[in-house]
Design a protein around this motif. Structure first.
Motif, PDB file in Angstrom:
ATOM      1  N   THR A   1      50.070  24.947  78.988  1.00 48.03           N
ATOM      2  CA  THR A   1      49.652  25.984  78.047  1.00 48.03           C
ATOM      3  C   THR A   1      48.516  25.489  77.160  1.00 48.03           C
ATOM      4  N   VAL A   2      47.924  26.429  76.453  1.00 44.56           N
ATOM      5  CA  VAL A   2      46.877  26.089  75.490  1.00 44.56           C
ATOM      6  C   VAL A   2      47.414  25.087  74.472  1.00 44.56           C
ATOM      7  N   LYS A   3      48.586  25.371  73.936  1.00 39.85           N
ATOM      8  CA  LYS A   3      49.187  24.491  72.925  1.00 39.85           C
ATOM      9  C   LYS A   3      49.430  23.097  73.484  1.00 39.85           C
ATOM     10  N   GLU A   4      49.936  23.013  74.712  1.00 39.85           N
ATOM     11  CA  GLU A   4      50.195  21.712  75.336  1.00 39.85           C
ATOM     12  C   GLU A   4      48.900  20.949  75.596  1.00 39.85           C
ATOM     13  N   ASN A   5      47.856  21.655  76.032  1.00 41.38           N
ATOM     14  CA  ASN A   5      46.556  21.014  76.229  1.00 41.38           C
ATOM     15  C   ASN A   5      46.028  20.431  74.922  1.00 41.38           C
ATOM     16  N   LEU A   6      46.134  21.203  73.867  1.00 46.18           N
ATOM     17  CA  LEU A   6      45.645  20.714  72.577  1.00 46.18           C
ATOM     18  C   LEU A   6      46.401  19.465  72.139  1.00 46.18           C
ATOM     19  N   MET A   7      47.704  19.473  72.318  1.00 48.84           N
ATOM     20  CA  MET A   7      48.491  18.333  71.865  1.00 48.84           C
ATOM     21  C   MET A   7      48.212  17.074  72.686  1.00 48.84           C
ATOM     22  N   MET A   8      47.694  17.231  73.896  1.00 46.62           N
ATOM     23  CA  MET A   8      47.282  16.070  74.678  1.00 46.62           C
ATOM     24  C   MET A   8      46.153  15.321  73.975  1.00 46.62           C
TER      25      MET A   8
ATOM     26  N   ARG B   1      40.595  32.654  69.250  1.00 44.34           N
ATOM     27  CA  ARG B   1      41.028  33.072  70.584  1.00 44.34           C
ATOM     28  C   ARG B   1      42.121  32.154  71.122  1.00 44.34           C
ATOM     29  N   LEU B   2      42.020  30.872  70.811  1.00 45.31           N
ATOM     30  CA  LEU B   2      43.034  29.918  71.272  1.00 45.31           C
ATOM     31  C   LEU B   2      44.365  30.162  70.583  1.00 45.31           C
ATOM     32  N   SER B   3      44.308  30.539  69.321  1.00 47.43           N
ATOM     33  CA  SER B   3      45.539  30.843  68.591  1.00 47.43           C
ATOM     34  C   SER B   3      46.245  32.042  69.221  1.00 47.43           C
ATOM     35  N   GLU B   4      45.455  33.043  69.603  1.00 43.15           N
ATOM     36  CA  GLU B   4      46.016  34.235  70.227  1.00 43.15           C
ATOM     37  C   GLU B   4      46.670  33.911  71.574  1.00 43.15           C
TER      38      GLU B   4
ATOM     39  N   LEU C   1      49.771  18.671  63.492  1.00 43.08           N
ATOM     40  CA  LEU C   1      49.893  20.129  63.455  1.00 43.08           C
ATOM     41  C   LEU C   1      48.840  20.736  62.537  1.00 43.08           C
ATOM     42  N   GLU C   2      48.506  20.041  61.464  1.00 41.88           N
ATOM     43  CA  GLU C   2      47.436  20.509  60.589  1.00 41.88           C
ATOM     44  C   GLU C   2      46.104  20.545  61.332  1.00 41.88           C
ATOM     45  N   ASP C   3      45.864  19.530  62.153  1.00 44.04           N
ATOM     46  CA  ASP C   3      44.621  19.501  62.920  1.00 44.04           C
ATOM     47  C   ASP C   3      44.623  20.562  64.012  1.00 44.04           C
ATOM     48  N   ARG C   4      45.773  20.831  64.590  1.00 44.19           N
ATOM     49  CA  ARG C   4      45.870  21.921  65.566  1.00 44.19           C
ATOM     50  C   ARG C   4      45.548  23.255  64.901  1.00 44.19           C
ATOM     51  N   ASP C   5      46.054  23.446  63.686  1.00 47.12           N
ATOM     52  CA  ASP C   5      45.775  24.685  62.965  1.00 47.12           C
ATOM     53  C   ASP C   5      44.289  24.797  62.619  1.00 47.12           C
ATOM     54  N   ARG C   6      43.662  23.668  62.353  1.00 47.68           N
ATOM     55  CA  ARG C   6      42.211  23.677  62.109  1.00 47.68           C
ATOM     56  C   ARG C   6      41.464  24.139  63.359  1.00 47.68           C
ATOM     57  N   VAL C   7      41.921  23.678  64.526  1.00 49.78           N
ATOM     58  CA  VAL C   7      41.307  24.125  65.784  1.00 49.78           C
ATOM     59  C   VAL C   7      41.505  25.626  65.958  1.00 49.78           C
ATOM     60  N   TYR C   8      42.688  26.125  65.623  1.00 52.16           N
ATOM     61  CA  TYR C   8      42.938  27.558  65.732  1.00 52.16           C
ATOM     62  C   TYR C   8      42.044  28.360  64.779  1.00 52.16           C
ATOM     63  N   GLU C   9      41.709  27.777  63.640  1.00 54.73           N
ATOM     64  CA  GLU C   9      40.793  28.449  62.720  1.00 54.73           C
ATOM     65  C   GLU C   9      39.375  28.498  63.292  1.00 54.73           C
ATOM     66  N   LEU C  10      38.967  27.396  63.943  1.00 58.07           N
ATOM     67  CA  LEU C  10      37.648  27.367  64.568  1.00 58.07           C
ATOM     68  C   LEU C  10      37.583  28.301  65.776  1.00 58.07           C
ATOM     69  N   PHE C  11      38.683  28.362  66.520  1.00 56.96           N
ATOM     70  CA  PHE C  11      38.740  29.146  67.754  1.00 56.96           C
ATOM     71  C   PHE C  11      39.936  30.102  67.698  1.00 56.96           C
TER      72      PHE C  11
END
Length: 239
Positions: free
Chosen positions: A93-100, A126-129, A114-124
């Motif tokens: 999944t998108v989430k699993e790819n990010l955590m890699m 579409r990935l959060s969705e 998780l804070e850095d993942r949320d930062r990525v979701y803010e930048l993108f």
């Protein structure tokens, strides 16, 4: 100086792909490498990330010689790459790819990741969705966002971006480059390889021109973009 490449030579068998190139990247810069296909741009990026062996020359990162440091150790030093072709894990999944992207982080089991993942979701957004969607079902633009986001999860000091606009529609290309600028403004140093020389030079503080494995020109992004020879060769005569 964050990155210094000195007299770098790289071969594919007996073929010289890179010959005695030297360049630098200062902390906080966006530096771009431009050139035609086969000029040695991707080989240079793979060598910096440790995926290609060095025949001769030196790579200095943050004051340390990393020429012989294996590829899997370089992320621990703060070097992350979004490779040519995106390189997502299609069955995850998108989430699993990010955590890699946090695999090399010593604090990967802390809330900071998780804070850095949320930062990525803010930048993108579409990935959060699509955070639970399998990466192999994403569009090309979404996979490019995912590859960049995964690299950012590492919290790199140096982000290597290899052809981030490849195969994307013009609207998405503009969006990707705006995000690259934002990433840099947030404090990440960027080394960018890009066929879209006009966009790359517009965003870059400095640039180097590669031809058949050698650096033939260097200057600020603005100076290279306004140079008639560069315009004719790489910008279609206009930026």
């Amino acid at each position: 100086m964050l990155l210094e490449v000195r007299d770098l030579c790289v071969n594919y068998g007996r073929i010289e792909a890179i010959r005695n190139i030297s360049f630098t990247v200062e902390e906080g810069e966006v530096v771009t490498l431009i050139g035609a296909n086969g000029a040695g741009k991707t080989t240079t990026m793979k060598t910096i990330s440790g995926l290609r062996p060095v025949r001769a020359g030196t790579i200095i990162f943050a004051g340390h010689d990393i020429t012989s440091v294996p590829a899997h150790k370089r992320p621990e030093l703060g070097i992350a790459q979004s490779p040519e072709g995106r390189g997502c894990f299609p069955g995850m999944t998108v989430k699993e790819n990010l955590m890699m992207g946090a695999y090399s982080r010593k604090d990967r089991k802390t809330p900071a990741v998780l804070e850095d993942r949320d930062r990525v979701y803010e930048l993108f957004p579409r990935l959060s969705e699509r955070h639970n969607q399998v990466a192999g079902t994403l569009s090309g633009g979404e996979q490019q966002m995912l590859a960049i986001g995964r690299a950012l999860i590492l919290r790199p000091r140096l982000l290597l971006l290899d052809e981030p606009s490849m195969g994307l529609a013009p609207k998405l290309i503009q969006q990707i480059f705006e995000i690259i600028t934002e990433i840099n403004q947030q404090g990440t140093t960027v080394l960018l390889v890009e066929q879209n020389a006009a966009q790359a030079l517009k965003r870059a503080h400095r640039g180097y021109v590669l031809e058949t494995g050698e650096i033939v020109r260097e200057g600020t992004g603005a100076d290279l973009a306004s140079d008639p020879a560069i315009k004719a060769a790489y910008l279609g005569g206009d930026i």
